[in-house]
Motif scaffolding. Structure first.
Motif, PDB file in Angstrom:
ATOM      1  N   THR A   5      -9.402   6.100   5.204  1.00 17.70           N
ATOM      2  CA  THR A   5      -8.008   6.539   4.683  1.00 17.70           C
ATOM      3  C   THR A   5      -8.172   7.850   4.030  1.00 17.70           C
ATOM      4  N   ASN A   6      -6.856   8.358   3.433  1.00 14.28           N
ATOM      5  CA  ASN A   6      -6.993   9.529   2.644  1.00 14.28           C
ATOM      6  C   ASN A   6      -7.494   9.394   1.431  1.00 14.28           C
ATOM      7  N   ASP A  36      -4.785  -3.799  13.687  1.00 10.71           N
ATOM      8  CA  ASP A  36      -3.299  -3.740  14.290  1.00 10.71           C
ATOM      9  C   ASP A  36      -2.711  -2.941  13.047  1.00 10.71           C
ATOM     10  N   VAL A  37      -3.104  -3.028  11.753  1.00  9.53           N
ATOM     11  CA  VAL A  37      -2.564  -2.505  10.635  1.00  9.53           C
ATOM     12  C   VAL A  37      -2.458  -0.650  10.519  1.00  9.53           C
ATOM     13  N   ARG A  38      -3.574  -0.392  11.344  1.00 11.23           N
ATOM     14  CA  ARG A  38      -3.757   1.151  11.372  1.00 11.23           C
ATOM     15  C   ARG A  38      -2.926   1.788  12.482  1.00 11.23           C
ATOM     16  N   PHE A  55       0.739  -1.173   0.055  1.00 12.52           N
ATOM     17  CA  PHE A  55      -0.045  -0.020  -0.158  1.00 12.52           C
ATOM     18  C   PHE A  55       0.808   1.354   0.076  1.00 12.52           C
ATOM     19  N   LYS A  56       2.009   1.265  -0.101  1.00 12.32           N
ATOM     20  CA  LYS A  56       2.934   2.258  -0.059  1.00 12.32           C
ATOM     21  C   LYS A  56       2.904   2.943  -1.230  1.00 12.32           C
ATOM     22  N   ASP A  59      -2.041   7.174   2.771  1.00 10.73           N
ATOM     23  CA  ASP A  59      -0.846   7.808   3.492  1.00 10.73           C
ATOM     24  C   ASP A  59      -0.631   6.812   4.655  1.00 10.73           C
ATOM     25  N   LEU A  60       0.717   6.496   4.856  1.00 10.36           N
ATOM     26  CA  LEU A  60       1.354   5.795   5.932  1.00 10.36           C
ATOM     27  C   LEU A  60       2.217   6.750   7.024  1.00 10.36           C
TER      28      LEU A  60
END
Length: 314
Positions: free
Chosen positions: A269-270, A279-281, A249-250, A254-255
């Motif tokens: 997300t954006n 847990d991924v967020r 997802f890179k 937005d990360l």
């Protein structure tokens, strides 16, 4: 050969508690959905020997709870595809693209619930002794060390709970903690501190492990005066946090600097139509209960987007 294209209203990527909960809600809402999981359904919860803080269960094993979640989703009619790995995603258009080994999916909405993996111990010989003394799952590998000396690195609930579990096998368990305190629940800390098989090493840091084919000793450094000592040890289990599974997802959403997905409290997300749960967020607390809550919200918000899109198409 070109891949078959399939259309869905919702794709859920990841089948841990957050993803399975989202699947339950999405199926009940009669959405045309699919859950993709490239490993075994249940996520990290399957590695928990005993869970005592999930409402409705005084005590339940992680694998049992995961099985119940999966069974509920499947009995409601959720479509689940295990072991079909995601190769790429494209969130740039109104219609999102999720490509796996076997198919190309076009979908209105996506919920990312890929979870996280254990962070590796930052020691020189980690790779050399991985699986030969260095481990990250007590339930998976603890039985290998029956009657042996085991070290546990970490200071949160996971480390504390896994240390207690490992006393089922080990003759001795050392808790290696670089600070002079733990960050877990008080009751669990007290149980660890009072257990006859556990010795807590406060202000100590694991700097390396050594051995021949298998680990034989740990190099422990005093975090206050810097002195080092060798301790006979057959295995070390690391519980020093997790790393989110967000490589796909890179550049798409937005990360954070830590590679977690940025969302608001509605799991958005954006990118419109793309949500993240579990847990991924990026969030303060990562528990099974918070993952389930995230999955619920993400599914309900995805349904809103799908309903709005259908209205605009009329």
């Amino acid at each position: 050969m070109s891949k078959e294209i399939k259309e869905k209203e919702l794709i859920i990527i990841g089948g841990g508690p957050a993803g399975l909960t989202a699947a339950i809600y999405a199926t009940r809402a009669k959405l045309n959905m699919l859950l993709l999981e490239d490993q075994i359904l249940g996520g990290q919860v399957r590695n928990s020997y005993t869970i005592e803080n999930y409402p409705g269960f005084k005590k339940v094993s992680g694998s049992e709870l995961a099985d119940l979640m999966q069974q509920q989703a499947e009995e409601l009619g959720a479509e689940i595809d295990e072991f079909d790995m995601v190769e790429r995603v494209d969130f740039s258009g109104d219609v999102k693209i999720v490509e796996t080994n076997n198919y190309i999916y076009k979908t209105d909405t996506v919920i990312i619930s890929t979870g996280a993996t254990p962070r590796k111990l930052p020691i020189p010989n980690e790779e050399k002794f991985s699986g030969k003394g260095i481990h990250y799952c007590a339930v998976c590998d603890g039985a290998m060390y029956d009657g042996k000396i085991i070290g546990v690195v970490g200071g949160g609930n996971s480390a504390l709970e896994e240390a207690l579990f490992l006393t089922k096998f080990a003759s001795k368990v050392y808790m290696i903690r670089r600070y002079d305190y733990f960050k877990g629940e008080k009751a669990t800390i007290e149980e660890v501190m009072n257990h006859p098989k556990i010795e807590v090493l406060f202000n100590k840091d694991l700097v390396n492990v050594e051995g021949n084919n298998f680990m034989e000793k740990a190099i422990i450094k005093d975090s206050i005066d810097g002195t080092e000592e060798e301790m006979p040890m057959d295995a070390v289990f690391g519980f020093i946090g997790t790393e989110p599974k967000t490589d796909h997802f890179k550049g798409q959403i937005d990360l954070t600097d830590g590679k977690y997905i940025k969302t608001d409290e509605s799991m958005r997300t954006n990118v419109k139509g793309v949500f993240a749960a579990g847990d991924v967020r990026e969030k303060e607390f990562r528990q099974i209960t918070t993952a389930v809550a995230d999955g619920t919200i993400a599914a309900l918000q995805a349904e809103k987007v799908i309903v709005e899109r259908k209205k605009n198409q009329k």
